[in-house]
Scaffold this motif. Structure first.
Motif, PDB file in Angstrom:
ATOM      1  N   UNK A   1       0.810  -1.215   0.000  1.00 48.86           N
ATOM      2  CA  UNK A   1       0.000   0.000   0.000  1.00 48.86           C
ATOM      3  C   UNK A   1       0.845   1.267   0.000  1.00 48.86           C
ATOM      4  N   UNK A   2       2.151   1.135  -0.202  1.00 49.53           N
ATOM      5  CA  UNK A   2       3.016   2.320  -0.180  1.00 49.53           C
ATOM      6  C   UNK A   2       2.600   3.367  -1.203  1.00 49.53           C
ATOM      7  N   UNK A   3       2.248   2.992  -2.453  1.00 53.35           N
ATOM      8  CA  UNK A   3       1.825   4.036  -3.414  1.00 53.35           C
ATOM      9  C   UNK A   3       0.582   4.799  -2.974  1.00 53.35           C
ATOM     10  N   UNK A   4      -0.260   4.181  -2.140  1.00 50.61           N
ATOM     11  CA  UNK A   4      -1.467   4.859  -1.702  1.00 50.61           C
ATOM     12  C   UNK A   4      -1.166   6.010  -0.750  1.00 50.61           C
ATOM     13  N   UNK A   5      -0.013   5.939  -0.060  1.00 50.93           N
ATOM     14  CA  UNK A   5       0.322   6.955   0.937  1.00 50.93           C
ATOM     15  C   UNK A   5       1.413   7.918   0.470  1.00 50.93           C
ATOM     16  N   UNK A   6       1.906   7.710  -0.727  1.00 51.50           N
ATOM     17  CA  UNK A   6       3.013   8.548  -1.213  1.00 51.50           C
ATOM     18  C   UNK A   6       2.634   9.387  -2.422  1.00 51.50           C
ATOM     19  N   UNK A   7       1.395   9.332  -2.843  1.00 53.44           N
ATOM     20  CA  UNK A   7       0.967  10.118  -4.002  1.00 53.44           C
ATOM     21  C   UNK A   7      -0.382  10.755  -3.715  1.00 53.44           C
ATOM     22  N   UNK A   8      -0.646  11.842  -4.421  1.00 49.19           N
ATOM     23  CA  UNK A   8      -1.911  12.550  -4.240  1.00 49.19           C
ATOM     24  C   UNK A   8      -3.093  11.694  -4.700  1.00 49.19           C
ATOM     25  N   UNK A   9      -2.909  10.962  -5.793  1.00 51.32           N
ATOM     26  CA  UNK A   9      -3.982  10.109  -6.291  1.00 51.32           C
ATOM     27  C   UNK A   9      -4.319   9.022  -5.266  1.00 51.32           C
ATOM     28  N   UNK A  10      -3.295   8.496  -4.593  1.00 48.91           N
ATOM     29  CA  UNK A  10      -3.530   7.476  -3.575  1.00 48.91           C
ATOM     30  C   UNK A  10      -4.340   8.011  -2.409  1.00 48.91           C
ATOM     31  N   UNK A  11      -4.003   9.229  -1.948  1.00 45.62           N
ATOM     32  CA  UNK A  11      -4.759   9.826  -0.848  1.00 45.62           C
ATOM     33  C   UNK A  11      -6.206  10.102  -1.253  1.00 45.62           C
TER      34      UNK A  11
END
Length: 317
Positions: A282-292
């Motif tokens: 889930x790292x990409x979900x917390x490191x990009x604006x789209x993920x947030x």
């Protein structure tokens, strides 16, 4: 020593401390009353109990001047025999323990502090949920006991007792919460409150339309006269039939309610499990604006879906 074993040991220790605090504030009912277990005038308390009492006193002193009438009223509604300060201490203790568990679970990573804050906030949310659930359960139990309560009242009236005497008999013989509410009615009446008004306030407090009709019938009978025992018998029969239909509706909607609970809990449990087992997933979900944005939309949709499902399967009767 394995880090996983260390985390497990710390978590078990913190849970043990929380259980210890809960046993201080919610002790099990003794088989023999306290007055028979100790000598007259001698009431020894443990060191932990004295510490808890001092903590509650400190919280009461810190919140002095604040109106706690609404919080005390909500605790009474839920059947929780604690002062607001004591319930606050229990909630803070649970928040501290859960916060430490969250900190330990995220030990050595960026998520240690956020997990501690989230776990600590969960304790306050759960405390509010517990009060709401227990209030709803207590009111439902009062409604299911109402037909037997009216039978006891009519039996007391047929035996020659006055209405207040019959209510006092019900307060001593019925089960909780009926006994607690009728005891309150008797005490309010002895302090000078009108009986009809006390019964009406009880119906409003328990949010029971059935008991509200009973209170109105009693008030009308006190003014116009008549056979109150027969009126209560007829009301008891009607309420018994309504409760039977209510139980049938609850049984038929149980599958839908269980499906709703599973559909709500399952995605949250899978998300937390994968976040713990495979954090990089889930790292990409917390490191990009789209993920947030995706996480926020998922949270909003989950809340809307939860409200929708429970509103669908909840049958108002």
């Amino acid at each position: 020593m394995s880090p996983l074993l260390l985390i497990f040991g710390v978590a078990i220790t913190l849970l043990a401390l929380l259980v210890l605090v809960l046993f201080v504030f919610f002790p099990a009912a003794p088989r023999v009353s306290k007055s028979r277990r100790i000598a007259p005038g001698d009431e020894p308390d443990s060191a932990l109990t004295r510490l808890a009492d001092r903590t509650v006193s400190a919280v009461e002193s810190a919140t002095r001047g604040r109106d706690d009438s609404m919080r005390r009223y909500r605790l009474e509604q839920a059947g929780i025999k604690l002062e607001p300060a004591g319930y606050t201490v229990v909630t803070i203790a649970a928040a501290a323990v859960l916060g430490m568990i969250g900190f330990v679970l995220g030990w050595g990573t960026f998520w240690s502090v956020p997990l501690a804050l989230v776990f600590g906030a969960v304790a306050f949310v759960v405390a509010q949920i517990v009060v709401s659930v227990r209030t709803r359960q207590r009111r439902a139990k009062f409604g299911f006991q109402l037909d037997d309560t009216l039978q006891l009242l009519s039996g007391g009236l047929r035996a020659g007792h006055s209405l207040l005497r019959a209510i006092d008999s019900v307060s001593r013989e019925a089960d909780a919460p009926t006994s607690e509410e009728f005891t309150r009615v008797v005490n309010e009446t002895r302090l000078g409150r009108d009986l009809g008004e006390a019964l009406a306030v009880t119906a409003e407090r328990m949010q029971s339309d059935d008991f509200s009709w009973v209170a109105q019938a009693i008030a009308i009978n006190r003014e116009a006269g008549g056979n109150l025992a027969e009126v209560l018998d007829q009301a008891a029969n009607t309420i018994r039939e309504r409760n039977q239909i209510r139980r049938q509706v609850s049984a038929l909607s149980a599958e839908g309610r269980l499906s709703g609970i599973i559909l709500v809990v399952l995605p949250i449990a899978v998300f937390l499990f994968l976040l713990w087992v495979q954090p990089a997933y889930f790292a990409p979900m917390f490191t990009s604006l789209i993920g947030w944005i995706a996480l926020f939309l998922a949270f909003v949709l989950l809340v809307v879906g939860t409200i929708w499902m429970f509103a669908t399967v909840r049958v108002k009767f």
